[in-house]
Design a protein around this motif. Structure first.
Motif, mmCIF file in Angstrom:
data_model
loop_
_atom_site.group_PDB
_atom_site.id
_atom_site.type_symbol
_atom_site.label_atom_id
_atom_site.label_comp_id
_atom_site.label_asym_id
_atom_site.label_seq_id
_atom_site.Cartn_x
_atom_site.Cartn_y
_atom_site.Cartn_z
ATOM 1 N N GLN A 536 0.945 -1.241 0.142
ATOM 2 C CA GLN A 536 0.130 -0.023 0.041
ATOM 3 C C GLN A 536 0.584 1.326 0.077
ATOM 4 N N GLN A 537 2.144 1.159 -0.610
ATOM 5 C CA GLN A 537 2.890 2.371 -0.741
ATOM 6 C C GLN A 537 2.394 3.356 -1.675
ATOM 7 N N THR A 538 1.860 4.654 -1.102
ATOM 8 C CA THR A 538 1.628 5.641 -2.025
ATOM 9 C C THR A 538 2.678 6.799 -2.013
ATOM 10 N N ALA A 539 3.736 6.684 -1.268
ATOM 11 C CA ALA A 539 4.742 7.593 -1.195
ATOM 12 C C ALA A 539 5.651 7.122 -0.123
ATOM 13 N N PRO A 540 7.079 7.346 -0.250
ATOM 14 C CA PRO A 540 8.104 7.070 0.832
ATOM 15 C C PRO A 540 7.560 7.009 2.207
ATOM 16 N N GLY A 541 6.865 8.069 2.642
ATOM 17 C CA GLY A 541 6.433 8.215 3.974
ATOM 18 C C GLY A 541 5.116 7.731 4.313
ATOM 19 N N HIS A 542 4.656 6.722 3.409
ATOM 20 C CA HIS A 542 2.947 6.451 3.502
ATOM 21 C C HIS A 542 2.996 5.142 2.918
ATOM 22 N N ALA A 543 2.871 4.015 3.868
ATOM 23 C CA ALA A 543 3.130 2.690 3.232
ATOM 24 C C ALA A 543 2.800 1.796 4.643
ATOM 25 N N LEU A 544 2.324 0.372 4.401
ATOM 26 C CA LEU A 544 2.120 -0.598 5.333
ATOM 27 C C LEU A 544 3.375 -1.456 5.225
#
Length: 635
Positions: A536-544
């Protein structure tokens, strides 16, 4: 469940007919799959047709004879896209295509689903544009594209047209009165908004106006905003556009930059723009803005890179930064890569022949661009990112398609695999459409236009496997920072990820699927440190992230807002033998997540539903080393 029937009729323009029924007792609603493209785009020597539905439950493929009508009970009502492959002699694919994203179960009775067919990795020539134009400004607009301005036979154009994917043809667009100018739309920029509308900004008219593809016209009154030319523009939200770079006059654009700062325009308040980060004092003509997404500090970052003028550097910033960070080492042409990186290659078109093929990558948070393998020396090439993670370039005297594969850090150059060819193109205008094809126009003062059909792998794909040491695989694995990858050749080839000493992970993402639920499986050797699986990575700072650190129990964390939020943890510490490969798997549903090593489940917990994003693998911990044999992402 959907009942579906289909027939392929290669001699007719409507090549496929389908019937579907939603639910057991519902009356049948009839829809048609319409194959678009001229004779060169649809082979006449076909012997079989394969139709694939893409949806949350995966891919479902049915093979049909040419005159066969088959009821298909496995195409779910939540199908998101439909792909078609036409087989010729020897089982080869003679043509293929994919619909735009759709809500299959909600289609009205009699609806037509257009599918543009073309040879794989080949061109299909379209009906001509409404006007001959070179180097127009283009942007995605809904499922189609807006084409504005350019150089016509008698000079700059003040006209526009829309590429309609439902008919694979161009239609004229009325330009608001008062926008006709002797310089046409020279230096204008376009920015596609999240809802598919397109903002036209700047140029000789010095206006901001919005085009709506649903009604195929400009739907706002032009608002004067100031002298922007050859600038970059990108949507930052539903009602906001960020503008940066360029100059004050068009042409010749020989003066200083229009503004020392990036500027944000809110659609409801265009006459009161908000200033953003201070930019370095450099002339950037024709640069591009990239959304790097949320970074480790919890803020969304942007990159202004490429173009001509001051050579080399890029500017990286968050919207509330007082000043942008200068990132040296770039080149003239740019394209996005998976994982928040940006590819930069080629020199100024005005440089002496044969041009410059130097290349680099702007990696997230890297202080300078990373040098990568050089491209073939070319002039007049323009780049665009594909859905499968590769980047292609069109243009130049060689009349070849240039392709960059980040898995292998390698470039290839060859003629397109089709009878339709573009001839010599100089700085063509490119736009990737929602079906994954690339629209190519304006490489000369000409009305000719083409669609390029790359791999069908894309956001809705059901399963993609990457074997990074293979020379023949079509899957793509992109490291966020190319400096973290070591490729070992020889009898025992290896693809190694190494975490830098000042980083927590070194990530690599699989190109194509962008999903919220599914699984990522990897076969790898943990040589030192730990390993993580990314979802679920949408950006380097937003993922599971599922973390497997040696000596500690596994844990599942969500990266968001600048923090790593632990969702759950296992009970037993993990250990790895560097000589023994392991199979790792993270499976995520809308309700829970499960992590396994081999056949042993080491973590399971309930989680809230996440966002659609990219999936992949990472070495975990400073100095960690990971040999990746294969990675599979599946819905």
């Amino acid at each position: 469940m959907v009942r579906f029937a289909m027939r392929w009729r290669p001699a007719r323009s409507v090549a496929m007919v389908a019937a579907l029924a939603i639910g057991c007792g519902d009356p049948a609603a009839r829809v048609r799959l319409v194959a678009l493209g001229g004779p060169a785009c649809r082979p006449m020597s076909a012997n079989q047709v394969r139709v694939t539905s893409y949806g949350p439950s995966g891919e479902h493929t049915v093979a049909l004879g040419l005159d066969e009508v088959v009821a298909i009970g496995s195409f779910a009502a939540d199908t998101e896209q439909i792909g078609v492959e036409v087989l010729i002699g020897g089982g080869e694919i003679g043509a293929e295509g994919k619909s735009a994203p759709l809500a299959f179960g909600a289609l009205a009775d009699g609806a037509a689903i257009p599918v543009l067919m073309a040879p794989p990795d080949g061109f299909c020539e379209l009906p001509a544009m409404t006007e001959a134009r070179a180097q127009p400004v283009v942007a995605p607009a809904g499922d189609g594209a807006l084409v504005v301005g350019g150089m016509g036979p008698s000079g700059p154009l003040s006209t526009a047209e829309y590429y309609d994917p439902t008919t694979a043809s161009f239609v004229p667009v009325d330009v608001p009165p008062g926008l006709a100018d002797p310089q046409g739309f020279t230096g204008t920029a376009l920015a596609t908004l999240p809802d598919g509308r397109v903002a036209l900004i700047g140029g000789p008219q010095r206006v901001f106006v919005v085009f709506d593809p649903r009604v195929r016209r400009f739907v706002t009154d032009p608002t004067v905003i100031g002298p922007w030319a050859f600038h970059a523009a990108i949507a930052t939200g539903d009602q906001e556009v960020l503008v940066a770079g360029g100059c004050m006059t068009a042409p010749p654009c020989a003066g200083p930059p229009q503004m020392p700062r990036a500027v944000r325009y809110e659609l409801p308040h265009l006459t009161a723009p908000e200033l953003s980060a201070m930019l370095p004092p450099a002339l950037r003509i024709g640069a591009r803005l990239f959304d790097l997404g949320e970074q480790g500090d919890g803020r969304r970052h942007w990159l202004l890179a490429g173009g001509t003028g001051t050579a080399g550097g890029a500017a990286r910033f968050a919207l509330d930064d007082p000043a942008a960070e200068v990132v040296p080492g770039g080149h003239a042409q740019t394209a996005a890569l998976d994982g928040g990186a940006v590819l930069s290659v080629f020199g100024d078109d005005a440089a002496p022949p044969p041009g410059d093929g130097s290349a680099s990558v702007f990696a997230p948070d890297a202080a300078a661009a990373r040098t990568i393998a050089g491209a073939p020396a070319r002039q007049g090439v323009r780049l665009i990112a594909l859905e499968d993670g590769r980047v292609v370039g069109f243009g130049g005297a060689a009349m070849e398609v240039v392709t960059y594969d980040p898995t292998r850090d390698a470039w290839s150059s060859r003629r397109a695999m089709s009878s339709d060819q573009t001839g010599v193109l100089t700085a063509p205008s490119l736009v990737r459409l929602t079906d994954g094809t690339v629209l190519v126009v304006g490489g000369a003062v000409s009305a000719r236009a083409w669609l390029y059909r790359p791999s069908l792998v894309g956001p809705a794909s059901g399963s993609v496997t990457v074997v990074p040491v293979s020379d023949t695989g079509r899957g793509v694995l992109t490291a966020s920072d190319p400096q973290t990858v070591t490729r070992v050749a020889g009898q025992l080839p290896a693809w190694l990820l190494t975490t830098p000493a000042d980083a927590a992970m070194a990530r690599a993402l699989v190109g194509g699927p962008r999903i919220a639920t599914g699984s990522v499986s990897a076969f790898a050797r943990v040589l030192s440190g730990g390993v993580a699986l990314i979802a679920q990575q949408t950006a380097p700072g937003h993922a599971l992230v599922a973390e497997l650190a040696p000596g500690s129990p596994p844990r599942l964390v969500r990266l968001a807002g600048g923090d790593a939020h632990e969702l759950c943890a296992g009970t037993d510490a993990v250990a790895f033998d560097p000589a023994t490969p392991v199979t790792l798997r993270l499976a995520v549903t809308a309700r829970d997540a499960r992590l396994s090593i081999g056949e042993r489940e080491v973590l399971a917990c309930s989680i809230a539903a996440g966002e659609r994003g990219a999936w992949g693998i990472a070495s975990l911990g400073a100095g960690a080393r990971l040999a990746v044999d294969s990675v599979t992402v599946a819905r």
